[in-house]
Design an enzyme around this catalytic site. Structure first.
Site, mmCIF file in Angstrom:
data_model
loop_
_atom_site.group_PDB
_atom_site.id
_atom_site.type_symbol
_atom_site.label_atom_id
_atom_site.label_comp_id
_atom_site.label_asym_id
_atom_site.label_seq_id
_atom_site.Cartn_x
_atom_site.Cartn_y
_atom_site.Cartn_z
ATOM 1 N N GLU A 1 -36.100 -8.439 99.017
ATOM 2 C CA GLU A 1 -36.680 -7.133 99.311
ATOM 3 C C GLU A 1 -35.736 -5.994 98.932
ATOM 4 O O GLU A 1 -36.162 -4.978 98.396
ATOM 5 C CB GLU A 1 -37.031 -7.060 100.801
ATOM 6 C CG GLU A 1 -37.877 -5.869 101.157
ATOM 7 C CD GLU A 1 -38.338 -5.904 102.599
ATOM 8 O OE1 GLU A 1 -38.930 -4.910 103.037
ATOM 9 O OE2 GLU A 1 -38.103 -6.909 103.286
ATOM 10 N N ARG B 1 -31.092 -23.234 108.011
ATOM 11 C CA ARG B 1 -32.006 -23.834 108.989
ATOM 12 C C ARG B 1 -32.887 -24.916 108.378
ATOM 13 O O ARG B 1 -33.368 -25.799 109.082
ATOM 14 C CB ARG B 1 -32.818 -22.752 109.691
ATOM 15 C CG ARG B 1 -31.939 -21.937 110.642
ATOM 16 C CD ARG B 1 -32.705 -20.812 111.270
ATOM 17 N NE ARG B 1 -33.160 -19.887 110.255
ATOM 18 C CZ ARG B 1 -32.923 -18.588 110.260
ATOM 19 N NH1 ARG B 1 -32.246 -18.043 111.232
ATOM 20 N NH2 ARG B 1 -33.369 -17.827 109.295
#
Length: 173
Positions: free
Chosen positions: A95, A58
């Protein structure tokens, strides 16, 4: 223009507890896309930016028109194996595990001032890794530009004292 109103928020996507910020609603709106690019350009026009670096994928959608608007070149940072020439690679912690990004070895010349662009600043791991690639090639980070910042995730803390532009801020993570 109220970009926040234009961003579609999808609860529990891609998993329960996540509130996905969908920018496709901004991208399809000519005024929303134009405002996004022009506002980023306004902020960085006089900062001596030589290159825009967009992070897959993006970041390409915002970075390429921003480079056009500023009259600079545009450089891709991609996932491994996507670039055809010799690359520099960096691995970084996410994460849940690790990931990697690559840039062409000849994409940034020493001393060039680079603006890194992506759609969203969350924990900051991906954009910090992209910045490491630029710096390893000798580039100078002129700043960071994002359409959205999830302030509760404190990604800004990983980017040092550099200039950071976020057009829309969500206080939650």
């Amino acid at each position: 223009m109220d970009l926040k109103r234009m961003i579609r928020v999808i609860p529990d996507f891609p998993q329960p507890g996540i509130s996905f910020k969908d920018i496709t609603t901004v991208l399809k709106d000519p005024d929303g896309l134009r405002f996004t690019v022009q506002e980023m350009a306004r902020r960085f026009r006089d900062r001596g930016v030589d290159l825009i670096v967009g992070v897959e994928s993006r970041g390409f959608l915002i970075g390429a028109p921003l480079a056009y608007e500023l009259g600079t070149g545009f450089v891709l940072v991609r996932k491994p194996g996507k670039l055809p020439a010799a690359t520099l690679r960096v691995e970084y912690e996410k994460e849940y595990g690790t990931d990697a990004l690559e840039i062409h070895r000849d994409a940034v010349q020493p001393g060039q001032r680079v603006l890194l662009v992506d759609d969203l600043l969350a924990t900051g791991g991906t954009i910090a890794a992209a910045a490491r690639l630029v710096e390893e090639l000798g580039g100078v980070i002129a700043g960071f530009a994002f359409m959205i910042e999830l302030a509760g995730l404190k990604g800004r803390d990983r980017l040092g004292d550099r200039e950071i532009l976020s057009l829309v801020r969500y206080d939650e993570g």
